[in-house]
Motif scaffolding. Structure first.
Motif, PDB file in Angstrom:
ATOM      1  N   LYS A  45       5.573  -7.941  -9.860  1.00  0.00           N
ATOM      2  CA  LYS A  45       6.851  -7.620  -9.073  1.00  0.00           C
ATOM      3  C   LYS A  45       6.424  -7.726  -7.629  1.00  0.00           C
ATOM      4  O   LYS A  45       7.129  -8.327  -6.790  1.00  0.00           O
ATOM      5  CB  LYS A  45       7.491  -6.630  -9.634  1.00  0.00           C
ATOM      6  CG  LYS A  45       8.923  -6.134  -9.066  1.00  0.00           C
ATOM      7  CD  LYS A  45       9.720  -5.074 -10.058  1.00  0.00           C
ATOM      8  CE  LYS A  45      10.909  -4.797  -9.173  1.00  0.00           C
ATOM      9  NZ  LYS A  45      11.718  -3.924  -9.655  1.00  0.00           N
ATOM     10  N   ASN A  46       5.329  -7.000  -7.209  1.00  0.00           N
ATOM     11  CA  ASN A  46       5.069  -6.794  -6.081  1.00  0.00           C
ATOM     12  C   ASN A  46       4.769  -8.161  -5.319  1.00  0.00           C
ATOM     13  O   ASN A  46       4.998  -8.295  -4.153  1.00  0.00           O
ATOM     14  CB  ASN A  46       3.711  -5.824  -5.950  1.00  0.00           C
ATOM     15  CG  ASN A  46       4.305  -4.290  -6.155  1.00  0.00           C
ATOM     16  OD1 ASN A  46       5.549  -3.932  -6.130  1.00  0.00           O
ATOM     17  ND2 ASN A  46       3.190  -3.292  -6.506  1.00  0.00           N
ATOM     18  N   LEU A  47       3.776  -8.833  -6.015  1.00  0.00           N
ATOM     19  CA  LEU A  47       3.441 -10.279  -5.504  1.00  0.00           C
ATOM     20  C   LEU A  47       4.612 -10.985  -5.163  1.00  0.00           C
ATOM     21  O   LEU A  47       4.972 -11.660  -4.380  1.00  0.00           O
ATOM     22  CB  LEU A  47       2.432 -10.791  -6.461  1.00  0.00           C
ATOM     23  CG  LEU A  47       0.888 -10.355  -6.454  1.00  0.00           C
ATOM     24  CD1 LEU A  47       0.282 -10.700  -7.819  1.00  0.00           C
ATOM     25  CD2 LEU A  47       0.281 -10.573  -5.024  1.00  0.00           C
ATOM     26  N   ALA A  48       5.479 -11.094  -6.275  1.00  0.00           N
ATOM     27  CA  ALA A  48       6.905 -11.766  -6.018  1.00  0.00           C
ATOM     28  C   ALA A  48       7.642 -11.413  -4.808  1.00  0.00           C
ATOM     29  O   ALA A  48       8.101 -12.044  -4.288  1.00  0.00           O
ATOM     30  CB  ALA A  48       7.786 -11.657  -7.397  1.00  0.00           C
ATOM     31  N   ALA A  49       7.664 -10.158  -4.523  1.00  0.00           N
ATOM     32  CA  ALA A  49       8.272  -9.577  -3.186  1.00  0.00           C
ATOM     33  C   ALA A  49       7.897 -10.200  -1.961  1.00  0.00           C
ATOM     34  O   ALA A  49       8.325 -10.390  -0.965  1.00  0.00           O
ATOM     35  CB  ALA A  49       8.383  -7.940  -3.038  1.00  0.00           C
ATOM     36  N   VAL A  50       6.425 -10.257  -2.014  1.00  0.00           N
ATOM     37  CA  VAL A  50       5.696 -10.977  -0.722  1.00  0.00           C
ATOM     38  C   VAL A  50       5.868 -12.388  -0.717  1.00  0.00           C
ATOM     39  O   VAL A  50       5.969 -12.991   0.413  1.00  0.00           O
ATOM     40  CB  VAL A  50       4.198 -10.407  -0.724  1.00  0.00           C
ATOM     41  CG1 VAL A  50       3.345 -11.058   0.390  1.00  0.00           C
ATOM     42  CG2 VAL A  50       3.629  -9.052  -0.933  1.00  0.00           C
ATOM     43  N   MET A  51       5.876 -12.950  -2.113  1.00  0.00           N
ATOM     44  CA  MET A  51       6.099 -14.358  -2.179  1.00  0.00           C
ATOM     45  C   MET A  51       7.384 -14.799  -1.547  1.00  0.00           C
ATOM     46  O   MET A  51       7.510 -15.969  -0.817  1.00  0.00           O
ATOM     47  CB  MET A  51       5.890 -15.047  -3.377  1.00  0.00           C
ATOM     48  CG  MET A  51       4.679 -15.095  -3.775  1.00  0.00           C
ATOM     49  SD  MET A  51       4.178 -15.555  -5.836  1.00  0.00           S
ATOM     50  CE  MET A  51       2.454 -15.410  -5.921  1.00  0.00           C
ATOM     51  N   ARG A  52       8.210 -14.271  -1.985  1.00  0.00           N
ATOM     52  CA  ARG A  52       9.915 -14.265  -1.392  1.00  0.00           C
ATOM     53  C   ARG A  52       9.791 -14.477   0.195  1.00  0.00           C
ATOM     54  O   ARG A  52      10.482 -15.172   0.621  1.00  0.00           O
ATOM     55  CB  ARG A  52      10.833 -13.303  -1.836  1.00  0.00           C
ATOM     56  CG  ARG A  52      11.326 -13.532  -3.185  1.00  0.00           C
ATOM     57  CD  ARG A  52      12.712 -12.517  -3.706  1.00  0.00           C
ATOM     58  NE  ARG A  52      12.036 -11.176  -3.749  1.00  0.00           N
ATOM     59  CZ  ARG A  52      11.418 -10.458  -4.426  1.00  0.00           C
ATOM     60  NH1 ARG A  52      11.219 -11.326  -5.662  1.00  0.00           N
ATOM     61  NH2 ARG A  52      11.214  -9.359  -4.459  1.00  0.00           N
ATOM     62  N   GLU A  53       9.219 -13.391   0.967  1.00  0.00           N
ATOM     63  CA  GLU A  53       8.817 -13.499   2.381  1.00  0.00           C
ATOM     64  C   GLU A  53       8.226 -14.556   2.809  1.00  0.00           C
ATOM     65  O   GLU A  53       8.668 -15.361   3.728  1.00  0.00           O
ATOM     66  CB  GLU A  53       8.293 -12.290   2.751  1.00  0.00           C
ATOM     67  CG  GLU A  53       8.967 -11.003   2.640  1.00  0.00           C
ATOM     68  CD  GLU A  53      10.253 -11.068   3.016  1.00  0.00           C
ATOM     69  OE1 GLU A  53      10.687 -11.169   4.279  1.00  0.00           O
ATOM     70  OE2 GLU A  53      11.170 -10.572   2.058  1.00  0.00           O
ATOM     71  N   ALA A  54       7.426 -15.406   2.168  1.00  0.00           N
ATOM     72  CA  ALA A  54       6.637 -16.378   2.420  1.00  0.00           C
ATOM     73  C   ALA A  54       7.341 -17.778   1.873  1.00  0.00           C
ATOM     74  O   ALA A  54       6.840 -18.741   1.980  1.00  0.00           O
ATOM     75  CB  ALA A  54       5.296 -16.378   1.823  1.00  0.00           C
ATOM     76  N   GLN A  55       8.307 -17.591   1.225  1.00  0.00           N
ATOM     77  CA  GLN A  55       8.977 -18.810   0.586  1.00  0.00           C
ATOM     78  C   GLN A  55       8.350 -19.728  -0.305  1.00  0.00           C
ATOM     79  O   GLN A  55       8.250 -20.945  -0.329  1.00  0.00           O
ATOM     80  CB  GLN A  55       9.794 -19.607   1.776  1.00  0.00           C
ATOM     81  CG  GLN A  55      10.810 -18.567   2.572  1.00  0.00           C
ATOM     82  CD  GLN A  55      11.399 -19.586   3.700  1.00  0.00           C
ATOM     83  OE1 GLN A  55      10.835 -20.484   3.888  1.00  0.00           O
ATOM     84  NE2 GLN A  55      12.540 -18.952   4.190  1.00  0.00           N
ATOM     85  N   VAL A  56       7.583 -18.994  -1.158  1.00  0.00           N
ATOM     86  CA  VAL A  56       6.750 -19.711  -2.270  1.00  0.00           C
ATOM     87  C   VAL A  56       7.061 -19.053  -3.538  1.00  0.00           C
ATOM     88  O   VAL A  56       7.629 -17.975  -3.442  1.00  0.00           O
ATOM     89  CB  VAL A  56       5.060 -19.697  -2.095  1.00  0.00           C
ATOM     90  CG1 VAL A  56       4.974 -20.530  -0.675  1.00  0.00           C
ATOM     91  CG2 VAL A  56       4.626 -18.345  -1.721  1.00  0.00           C
ATOM     92  N   ALA A  57       6.679 -19.517  -4.629  1.00  0.00           N
ATOM     93  CA  ALA A  57       6.626 -18.900  -5.977  1.00  0.00           C
ATOM     94  C   ALA A  57       5.363 -18.972  -6.623  1.00  0.00           C
ATOM     95  O   ALA A  57       4.430 -19.546  -6.693  1.00  0.00           O
ATOM     96  CB  ALA A  57       7.993 -19.516  -6.678  1.00  0.00           C
ATOM     97  N   PHE A  58       5.378 -18.178  -8.033  1.00  0.00           N
ATOM     98  CA  PHE A  58       4.550 -18.461  -8.900  1.00  0.00           C
ATOM     99  C   PHE A  58       4.032 -19.929  -9.234  1.00  0.00           C
ATOM    100  O   PHE A  58       2.705 -19.945  -9.637  1.00  0.00           O
ATOM    101  CB  PHE A  58       4.580 -17.549 -10.157  1.00  0.00           C
ATOM    102  CG  PHE A  58       4.569 -15.997  -9.882  1.00  0.00           C
ATOM    103  CD1 PHE A  58       3.444 -15.527  -9.389  1.00  0.00           C
ATOM    104  CD2 PHE A  58       5.684 -15.216  -9.760  1.00  0.00           C
ATOM    105  CE1 PHE A  58       3.425 -13.962  -8.914  1.00  0.00           C
ATOM    106  CE2 PHE A  58       5.659 -13.966  -9.483  1.00  0.00           C
ATOM    107  CZ  PHE A  58       4.574 -13.212  -9.003  1.00  0.00           C
ATOM    108  N   ASP A  59       5.002 -20.717  -9.386  1.00  0.00           N
ATOM    109  CA  ASP A  59       4.553 -22.202  -9.626  1.00  0.00           C
ATOM    110  C   ASP A  59       3.755 -22.606  -8.629  1.00  0.00           C
ATOM    111  O   ASP A  59       2.930 -23.720  -8.863  1.00  0.00           O
ATOM    112  CB  ASP A  59       5.881 -23.037  -9.570  1.00  0.00           C
ATOM    113  CG  ASP A  59       6.795 -22.631 -10.881  1.00  0.00           C
ATOM    114  OD1 ASP A  59       6.432 -22.127 -11.690  1.00  0.00           O
ATOM    115  OD2 ASP A  59       8.008 -23.097 -10.815  1.00  0.00           O
ATOM    116  N   ASN A  60       3.624 -22.094  -7.542  1.00  0.00           N
ATOM    117  CA  ASN A  60       2.490 -22.707  -6.504  1.00  0.00           C
ATOM    118  C   ASN A  60       1.213 -22.008  -6.575  1.00  0.00           C
ATOM    119  O   ASN A  60       0.349 -22.541  -5.684  1.00  0.00           O
ATOM    120  CB  ASN A  60       3.143 -22.385  -4.916  1.00  0.00           C
ATOM    121  CG  ASN A  60       4.568 -22.784  -4.744  1.00  0.00           C
ATOM    122  OD1 ASN A  60       5.366 -22.196  -4.784  1.00  0.00           O
ATOM    123  ND2 ASN A  60       5.079 -24.301  -5.000  1.00  0.00           N
TER     124      ASN A  60
END
Length: 128
Positions: A55-70
């Motif tokens: 969940k924490n990683l996803a919050a940072v990924m949202r800011e970077a405009q990427v997702a776990f698929d990347n």
């Protein structure tokens, strides 16, 4: 080199580091523990801690405009391999086949008294 960094909302840094650093083609995400979550009570089970890491990683990924698929590489740190199967169960909720490359190691201890820390590398999607 000027660093482009990303900071997740409701995620704290437990030291002098950036949550993620953009290197151009790749973004390097610092390790997250469940204890890095701001204003969130997290249980002690490895399942709850692993979910909060993601969940924490996803919050940072949202800011970077990427997702776990990347994600192309994941490093998992556990305070004991006794946590491996439960961590893997949560990991498979986040990633599907074909899985990213991964390393999982046991360490003596982790910051903030956590039992799991997860970091990853993301290849940015092609702009088109």
């Amino acid at each position: 080199m000027e660093r482009k960094v990303y900071t997740g909302k409701n995620v704290m840094a437990s030291g002098p580091y950036s949550h993620a650093v953009d290197s151009g083609e790749y973004i390097f995400f610092s390790g997250q523990t469940a204890k890095n979550a701001l204003n969130q009570e997290v249980g002690e089970s490895i399942i709850e801690q692993t979910r909060m890491c993601f969940k924490n990683l996803a919050a940072v990924m949202r800011e970077a405009q990427v997702a776990f698929d990347n994600v192309v590489k994941v490093n998992v740190y556990l305070t004991g391999m006794k946590h491996f199967e439960e961590m893997n169960a949560v990991y498979q909720e986040v990633f599907q086949d074909p899985y990213p490359a991964r390393t999982c190691v046991a360490v003596l201890e982790l910051p903030l008294g956590a039992d799991v820390e997860i970091e990853c590398i993301v290849k940015k999607p092609a702009q088109g």
